[in-house]
Scaffold this motif. Structure first.
Motif, PDB file in Angstrom:
ATOM      1  N   TYR A 149       0.831  -1.208   0.000  1.00 60.43           N
ATOM      2  CA  TYR A 149       0.000   0.000   0.000  1.00 60.43           C
ATOM      3  C   TYR A 149       0.866   1.258   0.000  1.00 60.43           C
ATOM      4  O   TYR A 149       0.509   2.257  -0.624  1.00 60.43           O
ATOM      5  CB  TYR A 149      -0.941  -0.011   1.208  1.00 60.43           C
ATOM      6  CG  TYR A 149      -1.767   1.244   1.322  1.00 60.43           C
ATOM      7  CD1 TYR A 149      -2.734   1.553   0.369  1.00 60.43           C
ATOM      8  CD2 TYR A 149      -1.590   2.118   2.386  1.00 60.43           C
ATOM      9  CE1 TYR A 149      -3.498   2.704   0.462  1.00 60.43           C
ATOM     10  CE2 TYR A 149      -2.346   3.270   2.488  1.00 60.43           C
ATOM     11  CZ  TYR A 149      -3.299   3.564   1.526  1.00 60.43           C
ATOM     12  OH  TYR A 149      -4.046   4.705   1.616  1.00 60.43           O
ATOM     13  N   THR A 150       2.012   1.217   0.679  1.00 62.71           N
ATOM     14  CA  THR A 150       2.871   2.410   0.725  1.00 62.71           C
ATOM     15  C   THR A 150       3.467   2.739  -0.638  1.00 62.71           C
ATOM     16  O   THR A 150       3.950   3.854  -0.837  1.00 62.71           O
ATOM     17  CB  THR A 150       4.020   2.240   1.738  1.00 62.71           C
ATOM     18  OG1 THR A 150       4.822   1.131   1.374  1.00 62.71           O
ATOM     19  CG2 THR A 150       3.493   2.085   3.145  1.00 62.71           C
ATOM     20  N   GLU A 151       3.424   1.809  -1.555  1.00 65.96           N
ATOM     21  CA  GLU A 151       3.969   2.055  -2.888  1.00 65.96           C
ATOM     22  C   GLU A 151       2.919   2.555  -3.871  1.00 65.96           C
ATOM     23  O   GLU A 151       3.216   2.742  -5.053  1.00 65.96           O
ATOM     24  CB  GLU A 151       4.622   0.772  -3.405  1.00 65.96           C
ATOM     25  CG  GLU A 151       5.817   0.346  -2.559  1.00 65.96           C
ATOM     26  CD  GLU A 151       6.341  -1.019  -2.938  1.00 65.96           C
ATOM     27  OE1 GLU A 151       5.706  -1.717  -3.750  1.00 65.96           O
ATOM     28  OE2 GLU A 151       7.400  -1.399  -2.404  1.00 65.96           O
ATOM     29  N   THR A 152       1.699   2.803  -3.399  1.00 70.40           N
ATOM     30  CA  THR A 152       0.631   3.268  -4.282  1.00 70.40           C
ATOM     31  C   THR A 152       0.517   4.793  -4.226  1.00 70.40           C
ATOM     32  O   THR A 152       0.976   5.438  -3.282  1.00 70.40           O
ATOM     33  CB  THR A 152      -0.723   2.658  -3.883  1.00 70.40           C
ATOM     34  OG1 THR A 152      -1.060   3.106  -2.572  1.00 70.40           O
ATOM     35  CG2 THR A 152      -0.680   1.142  -3.939  1.00 70.40           C
ATOM     36  N   ASP A 153      -0.134   5.359  -5.249  1.00 72.16           N
ATOM     37  CA  ASP A 153      -0.350   6.804  -5.290  1.00 72.16           C
ATOM     38  C   ASP A 153      -1.340   7.243  -4.218  1.00 72.16           C
ATOM     39  O   ASP A 153      -1.227   8.355  -3.680  1.00 72.16           O
ATOM     40  CB  ASP A 153      -0.865   7.224  -6.670  1.00 72.16           C
ATOM     41  CG  ASP A 153       0.200   7.060  -7.753  1.00 72.16           C
ATOM     42  OD1 ASP A 153       1.408   7.061  -7.401  1.00 72.16           O
ATOM     43  OD2 ASP A 153      -0.167   6.933  -8.937  1.00 72.16           O
ATOM     44  N   ARG A 180      -2.523  10.538   0.557  1.00 70.07           N
ATOM     45  CA  ARG A 180      -3.021  10.584   1.934  1.00 70.07           C
ATOM     46  C   ARG A 180      -1.980  11.152   2.881  1.00 70.07           C
ATOM     47  O   ARG A 180      -2.272  11.997   3.720  1.00 70.07           O
ATOM     48  CB  ARG A 180      -3.442   9.195   2.403  1.00 70.07           C
ATOM     49  CG  ARG A 180      -4.105   9.230   3.793  1.00 70.07           C
ATOM     50  CD  ARG A 180      -4.386   7.851   4.337  1.00 70.07           C
ATOM     51  NE  ARG A 180      -3.201   7.028   4.501  1.00 70.07           N
ATOM     52  CZ  ARG A 180      -2.350   7.111   5.533  1.00 70.07           C
ATOM     53  NH1 ARG A 180      -2.529   8.001   6.478  1.00 70.07           N
ATOM     54  NH2 ARG A 180      -1.322   6.301   5.604  1.00 70.07           N
ATOM     55  N   VAL A 181      -0.742  10.711   2.742  1.00 69.75           N
ATOM     56  CA  VAL A 181       0.324  11.213   3.611  1.00 69.75           C
ATOM     57  C   VAL A 181       0.561  12.695   3.354  1.00 69.75           C
ATOM     58  O   VAL A 181       0.722  13.479   4.290  1.00 69.75           O
ATOM     59  CB  VAL A 181       1.623  10.401   3.417  1.00 69.75           C
ATOM     60  CG1 VAL A 181       2.802  11.071   4.098  1.00 69.75           C
ATOM     61  CG2 VAL A 181       1.441   8.994   3.943  1.00 69.75           C
ATOM     62  N   ALA A 182       0.563  13.103   2.093  1.00 67.94           N
ATOM     63  CA  ALA A 182       0.778  14.513   1.766  1.00 67.94           C
ATOM     64  C   ALA A 182      -0.333  15.372   2.369  1.00 67.94           C
ATOM     65  O   ALA A 182      -0.068  16.449   2.919  1.00 67.94           O
ATOM     66  CB  ALA A 182       0.831  14.697   0.250  1.00 67.94           C
TER      67      ALA A 182
END
Length: 91
Positions: free
Chosen positions: A62-66, A71-73
């Motif tokens: 999941y961390t490698e998805t856009d 979401r983090v940004a």
């Protein structure tokens, strides 16, 4: 003169041997059950670790998805997309 073995002596000897073998058999059975319990516990722990590993692999994927990057940004860095207006609510 020959030594003659009495039947009582043979019975006592056989009884002692039977007692020793019985105790040995019971102790071996106890050790076997304890080993089986340890094996079952280790297998359960292994299954739990495999489930945790699968969860971690899913999180890594999941961390490698856009979607994750967006979401983090937005949530952690407070960034907005071009053309958006950020509203801040007061407490």
């Amino acid at each position: 003169m020959r030594l003659r073995i009495q039947p009582r002596f043979c019975l006592i000897l056989i009884g002692c041997m039977l007692l020793i073998f019985s105790v040995s058999f019971l102790l071996s059975g106890r050790d076997l059950r304890a080993g089986a319990a340890r094996l079952e516990a280790a297998q359960a722990e292994c299954a739990a670790m495999e489930a945790e590993l699968e969860t971690l692999r899913d999180q890594l994927a999941y961390t490698e998805t856009d979607d994750y990057v967006v979401r983090v940004a937005r949530d952690e860095l407070g960034m907005v997309m071009p053309g958006e207006i950020r509203y801040i609510r007061g407490n």
